[in-house]
Every structure is written in structure tokens, then in C-alpha cells.
Design an enzyme around this catalytic site. Structure first.
Site, PDB file in Angstrom:
ATOM      1  N   TYR A  64       0.849  -1.236   0.009  1.00 49.98           N
ATOM      2  CA  TYR A  64       0.083  -0.076  -0.135  1.00 49.98           C
ATOM      3  C   TYR A  64       0.831   1.161   0.021  1.00 49.98           C
ATOM      4  CZ  TYR A  64      -4.335  -2.501   1.281  1.00 49.98           C
ATOM      5  OH  TYR A  64      -5.282  -3.461   1.420  1.00 49.98           O
TER       6      TYR A  64
ATOM      7  N   GLY B  89      -4.671  -0.895  -3.156  1.00 52.67           N
ATOM      8  CA  GLY B  89      -3.201  -1.065  -3.756  1.00 52.67           C
ATOM      9  C   GLY B  89      -2.934  -0.246  -4.711  1.00 52.67           C
TER      10      GLY B  89
ATOM     11  N   SER C 266      -2.372  -6.148  -7.194  1.00 58.65           N
ATOM     12  CA  SER C 266      -2.358  -4.895  -6.077  1.00 58.65           C
ATOM     13  C   SER C 266      -3.035  -5.687  -4.674  1.00 58.65           C
ATOM     14  CB  SER C 266      -3.544  -3.948  -6.601  1.00 58.65           C
ATOM     15  OG  SER C 266      -5.005  -4.316  -6.303  1.00 58.65           O
ATOM     16  N   ASP C 267      -2.515  -4.880  -3.600  1.00 61.13           N
ATOM     17  CA  ASP C 267      -3.144  -5.364  -2.303  1.00 61.13           C
ATOM     18  C   ASP C 267      -4.658  -4.652  -2.536  1.00 61.13           C
ATOM     19  OD1 ASP C 267      -3.484  -5.901   0.147  1.00 61.13           O
ATOM     20  OD2 ASP C 267      -1.734  -5.199   1.015  1.00 61.13           O
ATOM     21  N   PHE C 268      -5.233  -5.364  -1.736  1.00 65.04           N
ATOM     22  CA  PHE C 268      -6.796  -5.212  -2.009  1.00 65.04           C
ATOM     23  C   PHE C 268      -7.328  -3.603  -1.690  1.00 65.04           C
ATOM     24  CE2 PHE C 268      -8.462  -9.763  -1.321  1.00 65.04           C
ATOM     25  CZ  PHE C 268      -7.357  -9.977  -2.127  1.00 65.04           C
TER      26      PHE C 268
END
Length: 640
Positions: free
Chosen positions: A219, A255, A250-252
């Protein structure tokens, strides 16, 4: 023809008649423009997906890029790292506990078990290979990684990857420099090239070399650029220098911050919903960038599916074999810091089991890594199973003197450390595709989202102190004074300052254990770690070393900086001399948070040299003086 296109291409790749890259090109060429865009984000719309996630996270695979028309299964994600979070899966010890075994063969076996359970429940990608370096001892998610030694991080992460890939794709995370929880959504980490490549990236590269199929970005920002849009990290280092051919996800939810910039920088899939890209790409996007990402997504699926074996039986989920493996890992991951001859326990007539965590179901964080095993057991259950003929008493310190042995169970739970939903701001709310245009409206919604998030997931975050709670410290002192055969068990995800450590006759540190590890008789009796083995562990992981001695400085490093967590955005950059203890750091600002960390640091440095103590205090004062001149955004520096 196209209804079985994916299966036909997969068969040709398996025969060696076609490379995964060429097969991916053929499949992508058959897709419509709309279908290609569907490969670049999750399948669920953002708000229905968020509501489902709030109700119960990842109980079934999270799907991204499934195209039924050509038979493409898409990414089918399950989280980790202490097991498969879907269904009623085996709960293994947290990675920091597994790191204490220094056993890569054991970690690879755990990876095989996790991969089998993931595939048996419909997943094809395990997002639980976490190798973030524990930069600060109070990091709330230290339990999810393997400590602060790049060599150990790389070796264990690579072993887990090799095991997982027998059945599903392996995803390594969070790339890169993610080492604080409370400020993860907005912190900017400043790092020079030497420190980046020597300290923070070698373990990621080792996992990539072990065959990782996917990388999840972090992030945070690095040197002013969000990781999800960082061309230097995602293209220059990951792909050009390391030769990575897999997919970047991507991070959730947050992201990425710019849909177009992220695609250009090399982030292939926005997870887990149709969110920013679905909205931003309506007006068009460079088709070459779309095609590049689409080919990577398809190639990763084909390449892995072509080399994996038959699907495991659903009976493997939480099987007796996997439970035994979890129990073995938990027993071998215990670290014996002190033992004045009281362990292993023999045939005793009475045992007092005391402490707030003695009867707790305490297997670790309850955020995205939460595993839901069919059953759990407490330390008290384990003692009763180990000594069925002994009288096992429970209660407070008053029962200690009436027993032959007193076992005090203290430490942390998910309320004190772990994943947390601490901060949101107006910019983050704007990325949820809400029809809110004014800054005031976004601030209001930000406060509502933050409040709801804390209500749904209270506690967690970065630790406010390196000590166990004060009442637990007092309990240890009282029990040790009442019973000369006192054993203290500390359950923790990271370093603990222990001013009371000489009070008990034995001191055993456990990472959050496996689902039934503490209920096995051999936990206490047969496989009690030998002191000589525990000495190796004691000096091998800085997570434990922070409570025993100061680490030496890195060769050639003139200064080292600590990215200190805080529950306030007033945290500032603090540079620390390289020969100061890693626990000797302080957070400037944040009220009680900063004070508690600073107090723990001063207590810690008193056991070291007087000069180290003076350096720590002078750094704290200098940081405080400079804090008023710093911008409001949190910045963390990691310079050599």
C-alpha cells in the site's frame, strides 16, 4: 471452437508443443476488447464485493479475470499465511514461529499441505507468502513474516513457495518496504539504492527465483511514489533486472491510486473488485498496455496449470496428516530462553495453570490471515492432555503455592497486535467510486468508514508497548514468589521486553501456535526444546534477540533509520545510529503510543552499554526537536 480454447492450449503446453507465452498470445488474440479489460481487475463489483467481505472474508475463492466463453478460470485467490483462510482448513503456526525452527524442509512440507488444501477448495493462487522485513519490533503484523534477517526471510519464503506450487500458484507480498500497520495506507518510505538492494529486496528476489507466480504490491509509497504505480520497483527491478515473468496484483481495495499509471508501471490486476480501472478505462486506455497485462495474466495460469499434478482429494483439508504437521511445527518453533532444570516436566502430582491466556483460543491475528479450523485447543487443554493423572488447577496467583509446578501463560492476542483498519482519508474514499464530489462529503464518509471498520475489527494494529500488559508482569512476579517451580509461557508475534525474565525457573516463547499444537502431550513432555538448541534460535532471530542482547551493526553502514509506527499521523522520521539496539527507537507524537514505545526502548537500552543509552536518548530528543518542522504526512526513512 473457442468454448474450449483454454483447455486446448493447455494441452499443447503440457505436450511441449507450445510455450506458455505463445499460448497466452493466441488466447488473448481471441478475446474481445471488453474481455481483455475484464482480465485487469476482480470480477465482483466493488460495493457488493465489499459488503460480502464485511460479512465473511474469503470463505470461497476470490475470482479475477474468469472468461467462461474461452474456458479461462481466472485467478482464484485464497489468503494466508498460516493456512488456507477458506473453509475449515488446517491452522499452522504463524510464520514467525515457523522461522524459529530454521527448517526449510519443514516449511516446504507446510507449503505442500497449504497448497493441497487450497486447490481442494477451488483456489489456484495462494496469497500468503509474506516476506516483509520486520523493521520495527512493535510492528503489529510481525507474526505474518519470518523476522528481520533477509537470509532467513528468503530461505523460508522460497521453501514455502516451492511447496505451495506443487498445487497452486504462489504469490509473494507485500512489495516493497511494508513494515508498519497503522500507517500502511499513506506512509512514504524513503530509502537509498544500497539499503534497498542490500536489506529490503534480497529475500523477495530469492522467492522470485524459487518460482513465485505472482507478486502483490504494498500500500505504501517508496520515495514519493505509490508502490502500485512504481515503475522502478515493478518494471525496472522486478521484470528487467530479476527476469520475473509472472503477474503483479494489487493489495486489496487501495493497492493503487491511479488506474492508468498503475497499468503503465506494470501492475497487471487490480484486486479484488471491479473498482478504479472499471471506471477509469471507460473512456479508453492504451491497448498495448492492456494486451501486455492480459498476456501476463493468461501466461501465468497456463504455465502453472501445465506442470501441476492431479487435484488432491477434499479429504486432505484439515486431515490428520496435516494436523500432525502443524503440531510438529508448533512444538519445534518454541524457543526456550531460560531453563533452570524444571523442564521437561516429569510425573508431577499437581500443576497450576494461571494467566489470562491459559484458556484462550489464541491462534493469531483475526484479519485477512484468519484461519477457521474445525477445532482449537488452549494451553490448559495441552497440560491436561499431557498429564492426565495430575491434578490441574486453574485460577489466580493464590493457587500457585499449593501446586508442585505453576505455569503462567501471558502475552498478546489479536486485540494488541495484528491487522487493523486504522486510518482512511478523503483521497482513499474517492477511490471507492462513490458519487461524492466535495471534500467535506469525503471527510464525512471517511469518518463513517473508519468507525465501521474499527467496530467490525476492533484492536490490532502496531503495538503500543514492547512489554506484556502490566498486570501480566505483576502476575508473573507474584506466582514466581509463591512457587519456586514457575514456568512462564509467552505467546507473541514478535519481540518482548522482559524485565521479569529471571523470576521464573523456565521461560518458553511461542509464536501463535497451531490449531491443536498445545493439546498434544508431547508439547510439554516429549519434545520440550533442549536449551542448547534454543540458544541457537535465541541468537538467530532478532525478533527474539531484542530481549536478550543488542545486535551488531551492519558492515559498512554509517546510519540506520527506524520506521516507527504510531496511531497518529504526527509520527516523524527518526534516524538511529547503526550501532544502537534495534529496540532503541521512539515514536515522536502519538501521545501514549509514542511514550510507551520510548519507555520500552529506554528500559531495553539500560541492559546494554551506557553509550547506547545516551545515543538513543539524544536521537529521541533530536527527533522531537525536528518534528515540528516536518510535514504532516508520515515519512519513514531507511538510509545507509
Amino acid at each position: 471452437m473457442t468454448s474450449l480454447l483454454y483447455d486446448a492450449l493447455l494441452a499443447r503446453v503440457r505436450r511441449g508443443a507450445l510455450s506458455p507465452a505463445d499460448a497466452a498470445s493466441e488466447l488473448v488474440a481471441e478475446l474481445t476488447e471488453r474481455e481483455r479489460l475484464r482480465l485487469l481487475d476482480g470480477d465482483a463489483p466493488v460495493w457488493p464485493g465489499l459488503l460480502a467481505m464485511v460479512r465473511s472474508y474469503n470463505t470461497e475463492p476470490i475470482v479475477a479475470g474468469a472468461i467462461d466463453r474461452v474456458g479461462l478460470p481466472g485467478i482464484r485467490f485464497t489468503d494466508g499465511p498460516r493456512g488456507v483462510v477458506m473453509g475449515a482448513s488446517t491452522c499452522f503456526p504463524v510464520p514467525i514461529a515457523r522461522a524459529a525452527t530454521f527448517d526449510v524442509a519443514l516449511e516446504e512440507a507446510i507449503g505442500r499441505a497449504i497448497g493441497a488444501e487450497a486447490r481442494a477448495q477451488g483456489a489456484n493462487l495462494f496469497g500468503g507468502v509474506c516476506v516483509n522485513l520486520t523493521r520495527h519490533p512493535a510492528w503489529g503484523r510481525a507474526q505474518e513474516s519470518y523476522g528481520d534477517e533477509p537470509a532467513l526471510l528468503g530461505a523460508m519464503g522460497a521453501a514455502l513457495t516451492r511447496g505451495v506450487r506443487r498445487h497452486v500458484m504462489a504469490c509473494v507480498k507485500h512489495f516493497a518496504l511494508n513494515s508498519m500497520e497503522d500507517a500502511r495506507f499513506y506512509v512514504d518510505v524513503e530509502v537509498d539504492d544500497a539499503t534497498l538492494h542490500e536489506v529490503y529486496l534480497p529475500h523477495f528476489r530469492e522467492v522470485i527465483d524459487a518460482g513465485a507466480d505472482a507478486v502483490m504490491n504494498a500500500y505504501n509509497r517508496v520515495n514519493g511514489v505509490w508502490c502500485g504505480e512504481h515503475h522502478g520497483l515493478l518494471n525496472e527491478i522486478l521484470r528487467e533486472q530479476w527476469g520475473f515473468e509472472g503477474v503483479v496484483i494489487s493489495d486489496f481495495v487501495w493497492g493503487l491510486r491511479d488506474a492508468t499509471a498503475s497499468l503503465a508501471a506494470g501492475l497487471d490486476v487490480e484486486m479484488p473488485f471491479r473498482q478504479q480501472r472499471a471506471r477509469a478505462f471507460r473512456g479508453g486506455v492504451d491497448p498495448a498496455l492492456v494486451e501486455r497485462a492480459a498476456k501476463r495474466v493468461v501466461r501465468a495460469q497456463l504455465a502453472h496449470a501445465a506442470q501441476r499434478g492431479p487435484a488432491p482429494s477434499p479429504d486432505c483439508v484439515a486431515s490428520a496428516e496435516h494436523r500432525a504437521l502443524a503440531r510438529d511445527a508448533a512444538a519445534r518453533g518454541c524457543v526456550l530462553l531460560e531453563n533452570d532444570g524444571v523442564l521437561p516436566l516429569g510425573d508431577v502430582a499437581s500443576i497450576a495453570v494461571i494467566g489470562p491466556l491459559a484458556e484462550a483460543d489464541n491462534t493469531g491475528d483475526i484479519g485477512s490471515s484468519k484461519v477457521r479450523p474445525p477445532s482449537t485447543a488452549s494451553v490448559l487443554d495441552g497440560v491436561r492432555a499431557a498429564f492426565p493423572r495430575a491434578e490441574v488447577r486453574t485460577g489466580g496467583a493464590e493457587i500457585a503455592s499449593a501446586s508442585e509446578v505453576a505455569i503462567v501463560v501471558v502475552g498478546y492476542t489479536a486485540r494488541e497486535e495484528g491487522e487493523a483498519f486504522i486510518e482512511t482519508d478523503a483521497d482513499m474514499i474517492g477511490h471507492l467510486t462513490l458519487p461524492i464530489r466535495t471534500a467535506l462529503g469525503k471527510r464525512v464518509v471517511s469518518r463513517v468508514v473508519r468507525t465501521v471498520g474499527r467496530w467490525l475489527h476492533p484492536g490490532g494494529g502496531d503495538r503500543r508497548s514492547l512489554h506484556v500488559p502490566a498486570e501480566q508482569e505483576r502476575l508473573i512476579e507474584r506466582v514466581a514468589a509463591a512457587n519456586p517451580n514457575t514456568v512462564v509461557v509467552v505467546i507473541t508475534g514478535g519481540a518482548v521486553v522482559m524485565p521479569w525474565r529471571r523470576a521464573p525457573r523456565a521461560l518458553l516463547v511461542m509464536g501463535y501456535p497451531a490449531r491443536r499444537a498445545t493439546a498434544e502431550p508431547s508439547f510439554v513432555r516429549d519434545t520440550c526444546p533442549r536449551p542448547e538448541r534454543s540458544e541457537v534460535r535465541r541468537w538467530g532471530i532478532r525478533g527474539w534477540r531484542a530481549v536478550t542482547r543488542s545486535p551488531t551493526s551492519s558492515p559498512g553502514a554509517s546510519r540506520r533509520a527506524v520506521a516507527c509506527p504510531s496511531r497518529s499521523r504526527s509520527a516523524r522520521r527518526i534516524s538511529v545510529p547503526s550501532n544502537a539496539p534495534r529496540a532503541a527507537c521512539a515514536t515522536i507524537g502519538g501521545g501514549d503510543s509514542g511514550g510507551s514505545i520510548a519507555t520500552a526502548s529506554r528500559r531495553r537500552t539500560r541492559s546494554g552499554t551506557a553509550s547506547a543509552t545516551r545515543r538513543s536518548r539524544s536521537v529521541t530528543r533530536a527527533g522531537a526537536k525536528a518534528a515540528s518542522k516536518s510535514p504532516s504526512r508520515t515519512r519513514a526513512s531507511a538510509t545507509a
